[in-house]
Design an enzyme around this catalytic site. Sequence first.
Site, PDB file in Angstrom:
ATOM      1  N   CYS A 107      21.736 -16.793   5.873  1.00 30.24           N
ATOM      2  CA  CYS A 107      22.605 -15.491   6.402  1.00 30.24           C
ATOM      3  C   CYS A 107      21.163 -14.442   6.258  1.00 30.24           C
ATOM      4  CB  CYS A 107      23.585 -15.032   5.636  1.00 30.24           C
ATOM      5  SG  CYS A 107      25.261 -15.748   5.889  1.00 30.24           S
ATOM      6  N   LEU A 119      27.280 -21.302   3.796  1.00 26.31           N
ATOM      7  CA  LEU A 119      25.959 -21.275   3.923  1.00 26.31           C
ATOM      8  C   LEU A 119      25.006 -19.974   3.443  1.00 26.31           C
ATOM      9  CD1 LEU A 119      24.383 -23.664   6.774  1.00 26.31           C
ATOM     10  CD2 LEU A 119      24.430 -23.927   4.365  1.00 26.31           C
ATOM     11  N   HIS A 120      24.891 -19.885   2.235  1.00 24.89           N
ATOM     12  CA  HIS A 120      24.802 -18.490   1.704  1.00 24.89           C
ATOM     13  C   HIS A 120      23.290 -17.911   2.176  1.00 24.89           C
ATOM     14  CE1 HIS A 120      27.990 -18.839  -1.157  1.00 24.89           C
ATOM     15  NE2 HIS A 120      27.444 -20.226  -1.529  1.00 24.89           N
ATOM     16  N   ASP A 121      22.281 -18.658   1.967  1.00 22.96           N
ATOM     17  CA  ASP A 121      20.851 -18.158   2.194  1.00 22.96           C
ATOM     18  C   ASP A 121      20.778 -18.009   3.570  1.00 22.96           C
ATOM     19  OD1 ASP A 121      20.688 -18.264  -0.480  1.00 22.96           O
ATOM     20  OD2 ASP A 121      19.874 -20.028  -0.851  1.00 22.96           O
ATOM     21  N   THR A 144      28.795 -14.410   2.949  1.00 22.38           N
ATOM     22  CA  THR A 144      28.249 -15.756   3.016  1.00 22.38           C
ATOM     23  C   THR A 144      29.555 -16.416   3.149  1.00 22.38           C
ATOM     24  OG1 THR A 144      28.050 -16.028   0.706  1.00 22.38           O
ATOM     25  CG2 THR A 144      26.134 -14.934   2.063  1.00 22.38           C
TER      26      THR A 144
END
Length: 311
Positions: free
Chosen positions: A243, A239-241, A192
């Site tokens: 992914c 933008l972690h989530d 991420t």
Amino acid sequence: MALPIIIDCDPGHDDAIALVLALASPELEVKAITSSAGNQTPEKTLRNVLRMLTLLKRPDIPVAGGAVKPLMRELIIADNVHGESGLNGPALPEPSFAPQSGTAVELMAKTLRESAQPVTIVSTGPQTNVALLLNSHPELHTKIARIVIMGGAMALGNWTPAAEFNIYVDPEAAEIVFQSGIPVVMAGLDVTHKAQIHAADIERFRAIGNPISTIVAELLDFFMEYHKDEKWGFVGAPLHDPCTIAWLLKPEIFTTVERWVGVETKGKYTQGMTVVDYYFLTGNKPNATVMVDVDSQGFVDLLAERLQYYA
């Protein structure tokens, strides 16, 4: 046939963008959304789910609030990242509909029972609700196709030197998920942090010119501020989530490995650490698909493409 999914999330700017991406994708059927406590308090994350679905004109999706605290610990929130509301930045609508009267676990269980095919659970916050579901409904494990989580890291943490925030909030819950025997897909910080949005990307989204792309750009304007701190060494904001959703839509833009993962629940310095047996040193069979790399331009292009859905 669209892939049925349940999203368990704690919005949060990147959770909100994950919802935008999922609901712009006909390949996915979002059957239910549940809220977890993490990025903000449970009351605020539930409200933020309702605000996002009101914005996206999807009051048809059942929503339920989840556990108010981790399994064995007091709640930690990330208001320093996401602001007082959890979604600081744009002017979002007030909720136009109410959540279900039952709990997140009850809604998840009902959704699994009623689904004609196994359901993928996408969990972008702490794993509390998912662990409670697994513990209370062992008879439904076969109805879960996989659990795709944003959490953990093979290398560096972002909340402690060893631990990523979502896992650190409720490591006992995360350990239940990883050791459940259900296939787990892990989008950790190793991938991420490579899925960064830059200033030019935000302007690209803004230029799409529809109300949702404008809101996404404004969410990212706020989200960028926290990540400008020099300690991170970022050019943009990770933008972690999203992914998790992007992997479901375009797995070919990700590089993954099959490995055993355990969660440290008691270490003096390492509570919340995801221990990834990269070199097969434990003899344990792999229990997770671990994302290790991403085509970052392909990731941004996917977001831009799907934002045009809202024209």
